[in-house]
Design an enzyme around this catalytic site. Sequence first.
Site, PDB file in Angstrom:
ATOM      1  N   TYR A 100       0.824  -1.211   0.000  1.00  0.00           N
ATOM      2  CA  TYR A 100       0.000   0.000   0.000  1.00  0.00           C
ATOM      3  C   TYR A 100       0.858   1.261   0.000  1.00  0.00           C
ATOM      4  O   TYR A 100       0.607   2.191  -0.773  1.00  0.00           O
ATOM      5  CB  TYR A 100      -0.907  -0.041   1.227  1.00  0.00           C
TER       6      TYR A 100
ATOM      7  N   LYS B 163       0.891   4.027  -2.987  1.00  0.00           N
ATOM      8  CA  LYS B 163       0.446   5.401  -2.715  1.00  0.00           C
ATOM      9  C   LYS B 163       1.566   6.423  -2.949  1.00  0.00           C
ATOM     10  O   LYS B 163       1.315   7.528  -3.428  1.00  0.00           O
ATOM     11  CB  LYS B 163      -0.101   5.499  -1.287  1.00  0.00           C
TER      12      LYS B 163
HETATM   13  N1  LIG Z   1      -9.987   6.029   5.010  1.00  0.00           N
HETATM   14  C1  LIG Z   1      -8.831   6.619   5.162  1.00  0.00           C
HETATM   15  O1  LIG Z   1      -8.489   7.144   6.240  1.00  0.00           O
HETATM   16  C2  LIG Z   1      -7.864   6.712   4.028  1.00  0.00           C
HETATM   17  C3  LIG Z   1      -6.583   7.218   4.275  1.00  0.00           C
HETATM   18  C4  LIG Z   1      -5.706   7.369   3.238  1.00  0.00           C
HETATM   19  C5  LIG Z   1      -6.097   7.006   1.966  1.00  0.00           C
HETATM   20  N2  LIG Z   1      -7.329   6.486   1.740  1.00  0.00           N
HETATM   21  C6  LIG Z   1      -7.675   6.099   0.385  1.00  0.00           C
HETATM   22  O2  LIG Z   1      -8.952   6.605   0.054  1.00  0.00           O
HETATM   23  C7  LIG Z   1      -9.574   5.713  -0.881  1.00  0.00           C
HETATM   24  C8  LIG Z   1     -10.949   5.303  -0.353  1.00  0.00           C
HETATM   25  O3  LIG Z   1     -10.802   4.714   0.903  1.00  0.00           O
HETATM   26  P1  LIG Z   1     -12.033   4.368   1.858  1.00  0.00           P
HETATM   27  O4  LIG Z   1     -11.517   4.504   3.237  1.00  0.00           O
HETATM   28  O5  LIG Z   1     -13.238   5.111   1.436  1.00  0.00           O
HETATM   29  O6  LIG Z   1     -12.174   2.800   1.544  1.00  0.00           O
HETATM   30  P2  LIG Z   1     -13.462   1.870   1.473  1.00  0.00           P
HETATM   31  O7  LIG Z   1     -12.932   0.480   1.582  1.00  0.00           O
HETATM   32  O8  LIG Z   1     -14.512   2.304   2.440  1.00  0.00           O
HETATM   33  O9  LIG Z   1     -14.021   2.141  -0.004  1.00  0.00           O
HETATM   34  C9  LIG Z   1     -13.305   1.744  -1.133  1.00  0.00           C
HETATM   35  C10 LIG Z   1     -14.293   1.410  -2.231  1.00  0.00           C
HETATM   36  O10 LIG Z   1     -13.536   1.018  -3.379  1.00  0.00           O
HETATM   37  C11 LIG Z   1     -14.154  -0.123  -3.945  1.00  0.00           C
HETATM   38  N3  LIG Z   1     -13.180  -0.883  -4.714  1.00  0.00           N
HETATM   39  C12 LIG Z   1     -12.240  -1.743  -4.277  1.00  0.00           C
HETATM   40  N4  LIG Z   1     -11.542  -2.239  -5.299  1.00  0.00           N
HETATM   41  C13 LIG Z   1     -12.065  -1.684  -6.429  1.00  0.00           C
HETATM   42  C14 LIG Z   1     -11.757  -1.789  -7.802  1.00  0.00           C
HETATM   43  N5  LIG Z   1     -10.775  -2.579  -8.260  1.00  0.00           N
HETATM   44  N6  LIG Z   1     -12.488  -1.074  -8.681  1.00  0.00           N
HETATM   45  C15 LIG Z   1     -13.491  -0.276  -8.259  1.00  0.00           C
HETATM   46  N7  LIG Z   1     -13.814  -0.125  -6.965  1.00  0.00           N
HETATM   47  C16 LIG Z   1     -13.106  -0.822  -6.064  1.00  0.00           C
HETATM   48  C17 LIG Z   1     -14.706  -0.892  -2.759  1.00  0.00           C
HETATM   49  O11 LIG Z   1     -15.709  -1.830  -3.139  1.00  0.00           O
HETATM   50  C18 LIG Z   1     -15.221   0.232  -1.876  1.00  0.00           C
HETATM   51  O12 LIG Z   1     -16.556   0.558  -2.167  1.00  0.00           O
HETATM   52  C19 LIG Z   1      -8.603   4.571  -1.072  1.00  0.00           C
HETATM   53  O13 LIG Z   1      -7.788   4.821  -2.198  1.00  0.00           O
HETATM   54  C20 LIG Z   1      -7.771   4.614   0.173  1.00  0.00           C
HETATM   55  O14 LIG Z   1      -6.530   4.003   0.018  1.00  0.00           O
HETATM   56  C21 LIG Z   1      -8.220   6.321   2.755  1.00  0.00           C
END
Ligand SMILES: NC(=O)c1ccc[n+]([C@@H]2O[C@H](COP(=O)([O-])OP(=O)(O)OC[C@H]3O[C@@H](n4cnc5c(N)ncnc54)[C@H](O)[C@@H]3O)[C@@H](O)[C@H]2O)c1
Length: 304
Positions: free
Chosen positions: A155, A159
């Site tokens: 990851y 990123k």
């Molecule tokens: N939540 C956090 O604090 C946080 C921090 C840093 C980065 N991020 C990034 O933000 C983004 C969203 O995170 P989140 O926390 O909302 O995660 P989440 O798991 O709640 O949502 C992610 C969504 O992406 C979908 N998904 C997974 N693989 C997929 C694919 N191949 N094609 C299409 N859709 C797909 C999932 O089904 C899900 O609905 C991610 O890139 C994550 O790495 C989140």
Amino acid sequence: MDLSNKVAVVTGSGRGLGLAYAKDLARHGAAVVINDVDKETADKAVAEIRALGGRTVAVVAPVGPTETAQQLVATAVEEFGRLDIMVTNAGILRDAVVWKTSDEAFDAVNTVHLRGTFTCVREAVLRFRAQGAGGRIICIGSPAGQRGNFGQTSYSGAKAAIVGMVRTWSMELQRAGITANAVCPVAATAMTETMPIFRPHIESAKKTGTLPALLRRDIGLGTADDAAGIITFLASDEAADITGQAFAIGGDRVALWTHPQLSGISYHDNGWSAEDLAAEWPNLSEHRESVGEEFPAELTGGGK
Ligand SMILES: NC(=O)c1ccc[n+]([C@@H]2O[C@H](COP(=O)([O-])OP(=O)(O)OC[C@H]3O[C@@H](n4cnc5c(N)ncnc54)[C@H](O)[C@@H]3O)[C@@H](O)[C@H]2O)c1
């Protein structure tokens, strides 16, 4: 802020941060292509946005392959006539320390995050250039990519690479009036709930309905909605001159991530032998960088 003549794709927008981004863009008038691997999640997101009066359709397909990227852009054009904004947000975790990271886990994470970002941005840029009216690339990074994070080999690599590509794209796309920025959010979602450091706080917030200031301010972790306004802002005409930046957003905090710079520069005529470097190290070591995210002791129970 009016985005009513704009069309956006938000990948991985069935739930979590992606859904919050899609809803905020729709609330400001943009038509939004929802994307997710999970049909039920995607359909629910579409129903939610339509109930708010938003224009939206879903593409149920896994981000990663070029075919999905093409389908996303084609759907935006067929349904809403154009594409102006590409938000690459889809993501998964397969957390493990390096010696326990399998090829499958590494490839799965990199396919969604890194390849998915690349293929979706490439298709969007082809369309933006053909339209000749600029465009907005907004790619989702992470503090883990900026600083490293124990247990997140795949990851953090993906990123960090995304932010690296964004910097390159901001240079390559400037003449075409296309901006490229990264947003590194932190929010209470299904993804962060799985992280031991956040889990107890997110669970207690579900009961009380509020996240403590320690989270909202000191480490910048809030709700998904807290992190959504920056996507709309970067997508708007008001952000036409902002490119090549990596934003940190979450809870009550917003900031810019610094770009790496050289520090502790020294020179040695005719280059540096191993012995020269050993002699120089005491001076250079004053400039050593820390690694990993720095969390307040209250959150970690005293440790780091
Ligand atoms: N939540 C956090 O604090 C946080 C921090 C840093 C980065 N991020 C990034 O933000 C983004 C969203 O995170 P989140 O926390 O909302 O995660 P989440 O798991 O709640 O949502 C992610 C969504 O992406 C979908 N998904 C997974 N693989 C997929 C694919 N191949 N094609 C299409 N859709 C797909 C999932 O089904 C899900 O609905 C991610 O890139 C994550 O790495 C989140």
